[in-house]
Write a protein that holds these residues in place. Structure first.
Motif, mmCIF file in Angstrom:
data_model
loop_
_atom_site.group_PDB
_atom_site.id
_atom_site.type_symbol
_atom_site.label_atom_id
_atom_site.label_comp_id
_atom_site.label_asym_id
_atom_site.label_seq_id
_atom_site.Cartn_x
_atom_site.Cartn_y
_atom_site.Cartn_z
ATOM 1 N N ALA A 14 -10.823 4.203 -2.499
ATOM 2 C CA ALA A 14 -9.853 3.445 -3.296
ATOM 3 C C ALA A 14 -10.513 2.257 -3.983
ATOM 4 O O ALA A 14 -10.232 1.967 -5.152
ATOM 5 N N LEU B 75 -5.368 6.644 -0.620
ATOM 6 C CA LEU B 75 -4.390 5.828 0.094
ATOM 7 C C LEU B 75 -3.714 6.602 1.222
ATOM 8 O O LEU B 75 -3.475 6.056 2.304
ATOM 9 N N LEU B 76 -3.407 7.875 0.980
ATOM 10 C CA LEU B 76 -2.818 8.694 2.034
ATOM 11 C C LEU B 76 -3.777 8.840 3.209
ATOM 12 O O LEU B 76 -3.380 8.731 4.375
ATOM 13 N N LEU C 254 0.825 -1.209 0.000
ATOM 14 C CA LEU C 254 0.000 0.000 0.000
ATOM 15 C C LEU C 254 0.860 1.259 0.000
ATOM 16 O O LEU C 254 0.551 2.240 -0.693
ATOM 17 N N THR D 210 1.005 4.101 -2.832
ATOM 18 C CA THR D 210 0.768 5.517 -2.504
ATOM 19 C C THR D 210 1.846 6.402 -3.109
ATOM 20 O O THR D 210 1.545 7.434 -3.735
ATOM 21 N N SER E 29 -3.985 8.797 -4.807
ATOM 22 C CA SER E 29 -3.018 9.278 -3.813
ATOM 23 C C SER E 29 -3.749 9.808 -2.579
ATOM 24 O O SER E 29 -3.334 9.554 -1.443
ATOM 25 N N SER F 243 1.412 6.584 -6.857
ATOM 26 C CA SER F 243 0.285 7.424 -7.278
ATOM 27 C C SER F 243 0.615 8.908 -7.133
ATOM 28 O O SER F 243 0.149 9.736 -7.914
#
Length: 679
Positions: free
Chosen positions: A444, A408-409, A389, A393, A405, A396
């Protein structure tokens, strides 16, 4: 030359205009609101549960209403509770989340008790008494007066009218949650998904799945968890305003970003993730890297963070000398790699609960989750999965994929805050703690569906995949949420339900035993009372097997053994309380309970013709509670009426009056003593 110099306009990110909020949008927003409200409407009839007692019932600042707001803003969230325990704070890092508590104070001002209000109170005998409210103590004890019996004292949960306030607060939780879901829909539609085909539908799918997700049931059904709702609400509002600031960097937009960020921080610390997300957002939206613009994006956050920081450090209560307790430090007994490995495993457990949210529970404290090692397959998998993951991130961000981005962040950063990897949060895990992260994960997942189906010529077919997934989860999610709302009815239902899910939890066993014990007073049938006491003792004993120094469990056990007339066991339990927490404010009452048991037993022995046994138990009572006027009065009375030893009777009557000069029974005993002496 001077004429050719032109004023440079602030650089902005070139973006397409935000989609308009047309009628179609508002119909979808109404659907979001109604679905969110309907899913959790069942919780409106609930009472208080879990930490509601600390934040509401035993919070003197909330009881002050609006006048208590200044204290709420300048003190730790649990300041009132810790003060009542004579503690300086027991939670790592303290707790400073004042905004939700301010809303509780406002609700109390509008709907709480006023002097003279009519109240109905359920007594310990199970009967309901009518009276008028007089005052409420910092501990949450209500003084009321009745025509028949005068003043009475009751805990808040026994006052029927106080439940009305709980229902109002539950309604407000559901309302705020539903509003925040609409704001999420606006954010996705206008900002994050604005470049997607059929963006309104994708925004709708993500918002509905997030709104319906059962792992959020604790956030909505627990009034105290309003801090989670407000936190995400103001984070989303901050992001919406930041998007305007990014398009047009002006002073007013910056001020609004700062204000909203400040409110988000006052809700809960999670908003700190924006300090990392906003620079990345700015970078991803730029065609060419402009460090000045990235720095300018952080300025409103930095300015708002300064007053928050000083408010927090002056407010939080944390005693560096406080004795560490495994209930507030899950890894206290961890050895070797157990702490690090277990923390990484819990990241996977969080992920799996979001994918398959069943069964759910309100507590995951010691010893719910067994310690793991780095050799454990699930730890290895979790480590590899989350490294994947992290790589995704970074990729992305480099490739400037805004949606992925951000998602996931938002998932990873919020998860890190509650993982104990960065900060010790005082708990292993909690379903409410993954509320923010789950938004990133759901975004996501649906963006992944969008990308995978993008090559299909007919976009409506691709769109149907998201719609089918949303429809498929709706019914099972509703069933789970309904079940969880029912479990959160009150402390009793929550503890006795969840202890079956996590039977090794010391806290759930302790709570189940305590709340069953509290209900025994409502039954006049003594056989039923004994049956419930035995059931309660089973849970308490289990709690103490898991956590032998759990003070509240020893206190409950003392009362249970008292009710079962196992006086020596009750005495032992009180001794354990005094040994573990010598300054606990309930110790005098517990000692009085045990000493009175022995006094009553002593006079029973006298009635059975055993005067020696009578004095044995009276002296036993004195050894337990040597500063009790009642004990010395009874010893004096025994010497006067049983042993006919007037001198000894005078000694103990004198000692009783030294302890309490206004002790009426002793004054009567002195009068009887004088009469016996012919004075």
């Amino acid at each position: 030359m001077a004429k050719n110099i032109q004023k440079q306009k602030p650089k902005t990110v070139e973006q397409p205009p935000a989609p308009k909020l047309n009628m179609k949008f508002w119909i979808m927003a109404a659907i979001v609101f109604l679905v969110s409200f309907i899913f959790y409407a069942r919780s409106i009839s609930n009472e208080y549960a879990l930490d509601d007692g600390i934040t509401m019932e035993k919070n003197e600042f909330v009881h002050k209403g609006v006048s208590g707001i200044s204290d709420i803003l300048t003190k730790d969230a649990y300041a009132s509770f810790f003060t009542q325990l004579g503690s300086k704070g027991q939670l790592s890092g303290g707790r400073y989340r004042p905004l939700s508590i301010v809303t509780f104070a406002v609700e109390y001002e509008l709907f709480g008790f006023q002097k003279g209000d009519k109240v109905s109170v359920t007594g310990t005998d199970g009967k309901v008494y009518q009276g008028r409210f007089k005052k409420i103590s910092p501990k949450g004890e209500v003084t009321y007066t009745t025509k028949e019996y005068g003043d009475g004292l009751a805990i808040l949960t026994a006052v029927h009218e106080f439940k009305r306030l709980a229902h109002i607060q539950h309604f407000n939780n559901v309302l705020l949650y539903s509003i925040s879901m609409v704001v999420l829909f606006i954010f996705l539609y206008q900002v994050l998904f604005k470049k997607l085909n059929y963006r309104e539908y994708w925004a709708l799918f993500v918002t509905l799945v997030f709104a319906m997700h059962p792992i959020h049931s604790e956030v909505v059904a627990n009034i105290k968890s309003r801090d989670e709702i407000l936190s995400l609400l103001f984070i989303l509002l901050t992001l919406l305003q930041f998007n305007r600031y990014l398009q047009k960097t002006n002073f007013l937009h910056g001020i609004l970003v700062g204000i909203l960020f400040f409110l988000a921080m006052l809700s809960k610390e999670y908003a700190v993730v924006l300090v990392f997300i906003i620079p990345v957002w700015t970078y991803v939206e730029q065609k060419k890297v402009d460090m000045l613009q990235i720095i300018m994006a952080l300025v409103p956050l930095a300015v708002a963070f300064i007053p928050y920081y000083f408010l927090r450090i002056n407010a939080v209560m944390e005693d560096p000398n406080a004795k560490r307790d495994v209930l507030n430090d899950y890894y206290l007994f961890a050895k070797g790699d157990e702490q690090d490995a277990t923390q990484i495993y819990i990241l996977l457990k969080y992920f799996l609960l979001q994918i398959y949210p069943y069964p759910l529970a309100s507590d995951y404290s010691f010893k719910t989750i067994p310690f793991r090692h780095f050799s454990s397959p699930e730890v290895i998998f979790s480590l590899l999965f989350h490294l994947g993951l992290l790589i995704a991130t970074i990729y992305s961000i480099v490739k400037k994929h805004l949606i992925l981005s951000f998602a996931l962040l938002f998932y990873i950063l919020n998860l890190l805050l509650v993982s104990n990897i960065v900060f010790n949060i005082g708990a292993s895990m909690g379903e409410r703690l993954v509320y923010h992260s789950s938004m990133g994960l759901i975004i996501a997942v649906f963006y992944g569906i969008y990308v995978l189906t993008k090559k299909i010529k007919d976009p409506k077919i691709a769109l149907s995949a998201g719609g089918v997934l949303t429809a498929l989860v709706a019914i099972p999610f509703f069933m789970i949420v309904s079940k969880r709302c029912a479990a959160w009815k009150n402390d009793y239902t929550l503890a006795t339900t969840d202890v079956k899910t996590n039977p090794n939890s010391a806290l759930l066993n302790a709570n189940a035993g305590t709340y069953i014990l509290n209900r025994t007073d409502l039954f006049e049938n003594k056989s039923k009372e004994k049956e419930m006491c035995l059931e309660a003792r089973g849970y308490i004993v289990k709690a103490l097997e898991v956590h032998p120094t759990m003070v509240n469990s020893w206190m409950s056990l003392a009362v249970i053994e008292h009710k079962l007339k196992n006086f020596q066991s009750s005495e032992f339990a009180v001794g354990q309380v005094a040994k573990i927490f010598p300054r606990h404010p309930q110790i005098p009452a517990l000692k009085n309970m045990v000493s009175m048991d022995y006094i009553n037993l002593g006079f029973e022995k006298y009635q059975q013709g055993k005067p020696d046994s009578c004095f044995y138990f009276l002296y036993k009572a004195k050894s337990i509670d040597p500063l009790s006027a009642d004990v010395h009065y009874n010893l004096g009375g025994a010497y006067l009426s049983v042993a006919k030893n007037l001198d000894s009777a005078q000694v103990y009557f004198t000692r009783a009056l030294q302890i309490n000069p206004n002790h009426q029974l002793t004054l009567q005993g002195v009068a009887s003593l004088k009469e016996a002496r012919g004075q």
